[in-house]
Design a protein around this motif. Structure first.
Motif, short mmCIF file in Angstrom:
data_model
loop_
_atom_site.label_atom_id
_atom_site.label_comp_id
_atom_site.label_asym_id
_atom_site.label_seq_id
_atom_site.Cartn_x
_atom_site.Cartn_y
_atom_site.Cartn_z
N GLY A 99 -3.35 9.55 -11.06
CA GLY A 99 -4.55 10.39 -11.00
C GLY A 99 -4.24 11.84 -11.31
N THR A 100 -3.16 12.32 -10.76
CA THR A 100 -2.74 13.70 -11.03
C THR A 100 -2.36 13.88 -12.49
OG1 THR A 100 -1.92 13.87 -8.76
CG2 THR A 100 -1.13 15.51 -10.32
N ALA A 101 -1.70 12.88 -13.08
CA ALA A 101 -1.35 12.97 -14.50
C ALA A 101 -2.60 12.97 -15.37
CB ALA A 101 -0.43 11.81 -14.88
N GLY A 102 -3.59 12.16 -15.02
CA GLY A 102 -4.84 12.15 -15.77
C GLY A 102 -5.58 13.46 -15.66
N LEU A 103 -5.61 14.01 -14.48
CA LEU A 103 -6.28 15.30 -14.27
C LEU A 103 -5.56 16.42 -15.02
CD1 LEU A 103 -8.64 16.58 -12.73
CD2 LEU A 103 -7.05 17.07 -10.88
N ALA A 104 -4.23 16.39 -15.02
CA ALA A 104 -3.46 17.38 -15.77
C ALA A 104 -3.72 17.24 -17.27
CB ALA A 104 -1.98 17.24 -15.45
N GLY A 105 -3.81 16.01 -17.74
CA GLY A 105 -4.11 15.79 -19.16
C GLY A 105 -5.49 16.29 -19.53
N PHE A 106 -6.45 16.08 -18.65
CA PHE A 106 -7.81 16.58 -18.89
C PHE A 106 -7.82 18.09 -18.98
CE2 PHE A 106 -11.77 18.22 -17.05
CZ PHE A 106 -12.64 17.81 -18.06
N PHE A 107 -7.14 18.77 -18.06
CA PHE A 107 -7.11 20.23 -18.09
C PHE A 107 -6.36 20.74 -19.32
CE2 PHE A 107 -7.98 20.06 -13.41
CZ PHE A 107 -9.23 20.66 -13.50
N TRP A 108 -5.33 20.00 -19.75
CA TRP A 108 -4.61 20.40 -20.96
C TRP A 108 -5.52 20.30 -22.18
CZ3 TRP A 108 -2.95 17.35 -25.19
CH2 TRP A 108 -2.14 18.03 -26.09
N THR A 109 -6.32 19.25 -22.28
CA THR A 109 -7.23 19.14 -23.42
C THR A 109 -8.31 20.21 -23.36
OG1 THR A 109 -8.59 17.49 -22.30
CG2 THR A 109 -6.84 16.69 -23.74
N MET A 110 -8.76 20.56 -22.16
CA MET A 110 -9.75 21.63 -22.03
C MET A 110 -9.16 22.96 -22.50
SD MET A 110 -12.73 20.80 -20.62
CE MET A 110 -13.25 22.26 -19.77
N LYS A 111 -7.90 23.23 -22.14
CA LYS A 111 -7.25 24.49 -22.51
C LYS A 111 -6.96 24.56 -24.00
CE LYS A 111 -3.51 27.51 -21.12
NZ LYS A 111 -2.36 27.69 -20.24
N SER A 112 -6.70 23.40 -24.64
CA SER A 112 -6.37 23.40 -26.06
C SER A 112 -7.61 23.39 -26.95
CB SER A 112 -5.49 22.21 -26.40
OG SER A 112 -6.20 21.01 -26.23
N GLY A 113 -8.81 23.34 -26.36
CA GLY A 113 -10.03 23.47 -27.14
C GLY A 113 -10.56 22.17 -27.73
N VAL A 169 0.84 -1.20 0.00
CA VAL A 169 0.00 0.00 0.00
C VAL A 169 0.88 1.25 0.00
CG1 VAL A 169 -1.73 1.27 1.30
CG2 VAL A 169 -1.90 -1.20 1.11
N GLY A 170 2.01 1.17 0.67
CA GLY A 170 2.93 2.29 0.71
C GLY A 170 3.50 2.63 -0.66
N TYR A 171 3.60 1.61 -1.55
CA TYR A 171 4.07 1.87 -2.90
C TYR A 171 2.92 2.23 -3.84
CZ TYR A 171 8.42 -0.29 -1.39
OH TYR A 171 9.58 -0.58 -0.74
N LEU A 172 1.80 1.52 -3.68
CA LEU A 172 0.69 1.69 -4.62
C LEU A 172 -0.05 3.01 -4.43
CD1 LEU A 172 -0.77 -1.91 -4.71
CD2 LEU A 172 0.69 -0.78 -6.39
N LEU A 173 -0.15 3.49 -3.23
CA LEU A 173 -0.88 4.73 -2.98
C LEU A 173 -0.22 5.93 -3.66
CD1 LEU A 173 -3.35 5.92 -1.60
CD2 LEU A 173 -1.96 6.28 0.43
N PRO A 174 1.09 6.12 -3.53
CA PRO A 174 1.71 7.25 -4.27
C PRO A 174 1.64 7.08 -5.78
CG PRO A 174 3.16 6.50 -2.54
CD PRO A 174 2.05 5.51 -2.61
N ILE A 175 1.75 5.84 -6.26
CA ILE A 175 1.65 5.61 -7.70
C ILE A 175 0.25 5.95 -8.18
CG2 ILE A 175 1.66 3.80 -9.47
CD1 ILE A 175 3.96 2.47 -7.90
N ALA A 176 -0.78 5.55 -7.42
CA ALA A 176 -2.16 5.86 -7.80
C ALA A 176 -2.40 7.37 -7.78
CB ALA A 176 -3.12 5.16 -6.86
N LEU A 177 -1.88 8.04 -6.79
CA LEU A 177 -2.03 9.50 -6.74
C LEU A 177 -1.29 10.17 -7.89
CD1 LEU A 177 -1.69 10.14 -2.91
CD2 LEU A 177 -3.74 10.32 -4.31
N LEU A 178 -0.13 9.67 -8.24
CA LEU A 178 0.63 10.23 -9.36
C LEU A 178 -0.11 10.03 -10.68
CD1 LEU A 178 3.32 11.56 -10.25
CD2 LEU A 178 4.14 9.23 -10.66
#
Length: 64
Positions: free
Chosen positions: A15-29, A4-13
């Motif tokens: 998730g953050t990458a997916g959220l950043a990708g979503f915002f990037w696609t929103m900004k690019s139209g 869990v100590g390894y998987l939790l940071p990987i899952a958060l990373l």
């Protein structure tokens, strides 16, 4: 329990990458014209000029 100590940071990373990708696609139209592609396939915008042969078509500028 150490997994869990390894998987939790990987899952958060990931998730953050997916959220950043979503915002990037929103900004690019990417989501500005959702219906345009669906309507463009139904519109016959090709015209055949009298001087051209039967196999050649004239496509309007900016829509090719």
């Amino acid at each position: 329990m150490t997994a869990v100590g390894y998987l939790l940071p990987i899952a958060l990373l990931l998730g953050t990458a997916g959220l950043a990708g979503f915002f990037w696609t929103m900004k690019s139209g990417q989501y500005e014209d959702l219906d345009g592609a669906a309507h463009r396939i139904l519109i016959d915008d090709e015209t055949i000029d009298a001087g051209q042969s039967e196999g050649e078509t004239d496509v309007k500028e900016g829509e090719a």
